[in-house]
Enzyme design. Structure first.
Site, PDB file in Angstrom:
ATOM      1  CG  ASP A   1      -1.872   1.165   1.234  1.00  8.17           C
ATOM      2  OD1 ASP A   1      -2.335   1.559   0.146  1.00  8.17           O
ATOM      3  OD2 ASP A   1      -2.161   1.688   2.321  1.00  8.17           O
TER       4      ASP A   1
ATOM      5  CD  GLU B   1      -4.916   1.441  -2.806  1.00  8.78           C
ATOM      6  OE1 GLU B   1      -5.564   0.640  -2.123  1.00  8.78           O
ATOM      7  OE2 GLU B   1      -4.679   2.607  -2.466  1.00  8.78           O
TER       8      GLU B   1
ATOM      9  CG  ASP C   1      -1.033   2.913   5.762  1.00  8.69           C
ATOM     10  OD1 ASP C   1      -1.210   3.693   4.814  1.00  8.69           O
ATOM     11  OD2 ASP C   1      -1.178   3.235   6.953  1.00  8.69           O
TER      12      ASP C   1
END
Length: 165
Positions: A7, A67, A140
């Site tokens: 992330d 991501e 995260d």
């Protein structure tokens, strides 16, 4: 298959390393690479690069699931996160690690079966799917682990899964 989920960020970079074997997810390591706010930005990028490279070298993953960026408000933050994401992608490329990008919608769909699921739902399903006692912190890290699940399912559907490892 060993999957590294990331992330991206520049203060906190969540990561998760998961083994996907016989349609089961086995967490190997998870946490966050963090950088202090009081140092210059290029030094933060260097810390991110070194931290991610170290994780890749330790676990030798088969795939990086990261991501895709989506920002609609703060362009300064978006540019900084994009730079951090760039050094993460560079670390992967330098280790010949193929990278796969997923939107938050794809991750939610893979983990919960519903693309508009709430963050808490995604985090709880991630916890359950990985048989963890609690939802990993910071958020995260949980997001990075959800990315590994997303990639595991997508690799299975695309026939790119190698359970022989």
């Amino acid at each position: 298959m060993i999957i590294l989920g990331i992330d991206p960020g520049y203060a906190i970079i969540g990561y998760g390393v998961v083994k996907y074997e016989n349609y089961k997810f086995i967490p190997l390591e998870y946490g966050a690479v963090t950088t202090p706010a009081k140092i210059d930005f290029s030094s933060r990028l260097e810390m991110i690069f070194k931290g991610i490279t170290s994780i890749i070298e330790k676990h030798n993953p088969d795939a990086l699931a990261i991501e895709k960026l989506f920002f609609n408000t703060n362009t300064t933050t978006a540019i900084d996160v994009a730079q951090a994401r760039g050094v993460i992608m560079l670390a992967a490329k330098m280790k010949n690690l193929p990278a796969y990008e997923y939107t938050p919608l794809q991750v939610k769909q893979s983990v919960t079966g519903y693309g508009r699921a709430q963050k808490a739902q995604v985090m709880e399903m991630t916890r359950q799917m990985l048989s963890l006692k609690s939802v990993p912190k910071p958020d995260d890290t949980a997001d990075a682990l959800a990315l590994t699940i997303c990639h595991g399912y997508n690799a299975t559907m695309l026939g790119k899964l190698n359970f022989g490892r």
